[in-house]
Design a protein around this motif. Structure first.
Motif, PDB file in Angstrom:
ATOM      1  N   ASP A 182       0.785  -1.130  -0.037  1.00 31.27           N
ATOM      2  CA  ASP A 182       0.022  -0.070  -0.047  1.00 31.27           C
ATOM      3  C   ASP A 182       0.921   1.314   0.137  1.00 31.27           C
ATOM      4  O   ASP A 182       0.479   2.179   0.795  1.00 31.27           O
ATOM      5  N   VAL A 183       1.966   1.268  -0.806  1.00 23.73           N
ATOM      6  CA  VAL A 183       3.084   2.535  -0.834  1.00 23.73           C
ATOM      7  C   VAL A 183       2.215   3.648  -1.449  1.00 23.73           C
ATOM      8  O   VAL A 183       1.814   3.504  -2.573  1.00 23.73           O
ATOM      9  N   ARG A 184       2.334   4.682  -0.920  1.00 24.95           N
ATOM     10  CA  ARG A 184       1.725   6.099  -1.483  1.00 24.95           C
ATOM     11  C   ARG A 184       2.798   6.831  -1.262  1.00 24.95           C
ATOM     12  O   ARG A 184       3.421   6.938  -0.240  1.00 24.95           O
ATOM     13  N   ALA A 185       2.620   7.930  -2.038  1.00 20.77           N
ATOM     14  CA  ALA A 185       3.710   9.187  -1.637  1.00 20.77           C
ATOM     15  C   ALA A 185       3.077  10.467  -2.211  1.00 20.77           C
ATOM     16  O   ALA A 185       1.904  10.701  -2.906  1.00 20.77           O
ATOM     17  N   ASP A 186       3.339  11.509  -1.545  1.00 24.10           N
ATOM     18  CA  ASP A 186       3.061  13.049  -2.005  1.00 24.10           C
ATOM     19  C   ASP A 186       4.165  13.970  -1.721  1.00 24.10           C
ATOM     20  O   ASP A 186       5.154  13.658  -1.096  1.00 24.10           O
ATOM     21  N   GLY A 187       4.197  15.032  -2.423  1.00 22.09           N
ATOM     22  CA  GLY A 187       5.049  16.040  -2.330  1.00 22.09           C
ATOM     23  C   GLY A 187       4.673  17.172  -1.792  1.00 22.09           C
ATOM     24  O   GLY A 187       3.585  17.653  -2.056  1.00 22.09           O
ATOM     25  N   ARG A 188       5.355  18.104  -1.082  1.00 24.81           N
ATOM     26  CA  ARG A 188       4.999  19.400  -0.747  1.00 24.81           C
ATOM     27  C   ARG A 188       6.307  20.482  -0.920  1.00 24.81           C
ATOM     28  O   ARG A 188       7.301  19.723  -0.655  1.00 24.81           O
ATOM     29  N   ALA A 189       6.012  21.587  -1.212  1.00 28.73           N
ATOM     30  CA  ALA A 189       7.130  22.630  -1.330  1.00 28.73           C
ATOM     31  C   ALA A 189       6.703  24.040  -0.479  1.00 28.73           C
ATOM     32  O   ALA A 189       5.352  23.957  -0.443  1.00 28.73           O
ATOM     33  N   GLU A 190       7.511  24.774   0.088  1.00 32.83           N
ATOM     34  CA  GLU A 190       7.065  25.745   0.750  1.00 32.83           C
ATOM     35  C   GLU A 190       7.671  26.889   0.017  1.00 32.83           C
ATOM     36  O   GLU A 190       8.892  27.073  -0.577  1.00 32.83           O
ATOM     37  N   VAL A 191       6.985  28.106   0.134  1.00 29.30           N
ATOM     38  CA  VAL A 191       7.416  29.370  -0.240  1.00 29.30           C
ATOM     39  C   VAL A 191       7.959  29.850   0.850  1.00 29.30           C
ATOM     40  O   VAL A 191       7.359  30.203   1.936  1.00 29.30           O
ATOM     41  N   VAL A 243       6.758   9.258   1.808  1.00 33.86           N
ATOM     42  CA  VAL A 243       6.461   7.966   1.259  1.00 33.86           C
ATOM     43  C   VAL A 243       6.164   7.203   2.526  1.00 33.86           C
ATOM     44  O   VAL A 243       6.704   7.245   3.508  1.00 33.86           O
ATOM     45  N   ILE A 244       4.862   6.591   2.372  1.00 32.94           N
ATOM     46  CA  ILE A 244       4.291   5.827   3.641  1.00 32.94           C
ATOM     47  C   ILE A 244       4.099   4.459   2.780  1.00 32.94           C
ATOM     48  O   ILE A 244       3.324   4.279   2.017  1.00 32.94           O
ATOM     49  N   GLY A 245       4.469   3.364   3.736  1.00 31.43           N
ATOM     50  CA  GLY A 245       4.406   1.924   3.270  1.00 31.43           C
ATOM     51  C   GLY A 245       3.772   0.997   4.477  1.00 31.43           C
ATOM     52  O   GLY A 245       4.236   1.443   5.735  1.00 31.43           O
ATOM     53  N   ARG A 246       3.013   0.098   4.490  1.00 26.98           N
ATOM     54  CA  ARG A 246       2.621  -0.808   5.229  1.00 26.98           C
ATOM     55  C   ARG A 246       3.206  -2.271   5.422  1.00 26.98           C
ATOM     56  O   ARG A 246       3.328  -2.840   4.361  1.00 26.98           O
ATOM     57  N   LYS A 247       3.567  -2.587   6.564  1.00 28.83           N
ATOM     58  CA  LYS A 247       4.234  -3.928   6.681  1.00 28.83           C
ATOM     59  C   LYS A 247       2.921  -5.160   6.668  1.00 28.83           C
ATOM     60  O   LYS A 247       1.889  -4.882   7.515  1.00 28.83           O
TER      61      LYS A 247
END
Length: 250
Positions: A182-191, A243-247
């Motif tokens: 169930d690997v999922r990922a997202d990205g964020r940037a800051e000004v 990135v988040i994954g579940r064992k």
């Protein structure tokens, strides 16, 4: 040949300040992503605890927290058990509900080995949360280019110690290779505004690396630092990829 060791392990006399300013820039996004996973009674392992803000936040939510770092002299984490340990060589125990590492894997020589070690420390159905950066967007500015030469020189120093400038994206592959589901990922940037805590973090980044910068003059570095401290300037940070994954059950 790459040098050995962590590029910021130099005895920089403002290192504790640098760590705290980095936490101020990234913590809100980290807390938002960890909040669904961390609560009363959750067993958490914070890898590369730095100045301790994430471990403190976990403990304040009622979690049972172990915070590890290769140098614990800067860690301020009341309510957490603090252990001096290098993830490249081991971790304290297993059976954790959550293992989190921010800005750690990108600096390691054996990235996959470290991620597998963190995954092994989870209990079944536990979650590994990795946060590392993709540097392509850093110093994007309304005028286009913002101290590109100094940026390249700084990352050249870091790459010489094994740093990966796009490790945020690489983490997706590493978590999958470690066998998590169930690997999922997202990205964020800051000004980032010049002179803000984030702006001061970037200025201290350059101050820390300054003695080892090549191909740029002291005047170039001075101008870059002055602009990073000038509220008239705003720019994009790196992209922080979570990135988040579940064992899964064995």
């Amino acid at each position: 040949m790459a040098e050995t060791g962590y590029c910021f392990d130099t005895g920089f006399d403002r290192e504790s300040e640098r760590l705290a300013l980095g936490e101020a820039l990234w913590d809100d996004g980290t807390f938002a992503r960890l909040a669904p996973l961390v609560g009363p009674g959750t067993r958490c392992l914070e890898v590369g605890a730095g100045h301790g803000s994430v471990a403190r936040w976990m403990a304040a939510r009622g979690a049972e927290v172990t915070a590890v770092d290769r140098d614990v002299s800067h860690v301020d984490a009341p309510g957490a058990r603090v252990v001096r340990m290098d993830v490249c060589h081991g971790l304290p125990g297993d059976g954790y509900d959550v293992v989190h590492a921010r800005l750690v894997v990108q600096h390691l020589a054996d990235r996959l080995g470290a991620v597998r070690r963190m995954a092994a420390a989870l209990k079944p159905s536990g979650h590994l949360v990795l946060e590392d950066t993709d540097t392509a967007a850093l110093f994007s500015h309304a005028d286009g280019h913002f101290h590109d030469g100094v940026k390249r020189a700084a990352y050249a120093v870091m790459r010489a110690t094994g740093y990966h400038p796009r490790c945020g994206l690489l983490d997706v592959e590493l978590v999958e290779a470690a066998g998590l589901a169930d690997v999922r990922a997202d990205g964020r940037a800051e000004v980032v505004r010049g002179g803000s805590p984030g702006g001061r973090w970037f200025a201290l980044w350059l101050e820390h690396l300054r003695p080892r910068l090549a191909g740029v003059s002291d005047a170039d570095v001075d101008r870059a630092i002055a602009d990073l401290l000038d509220p008239r300037h705003a720019w994009l940070s790196q992209v922080m990829v979570t990135v988040i994954g579940r064992k899964v059950q064995p």
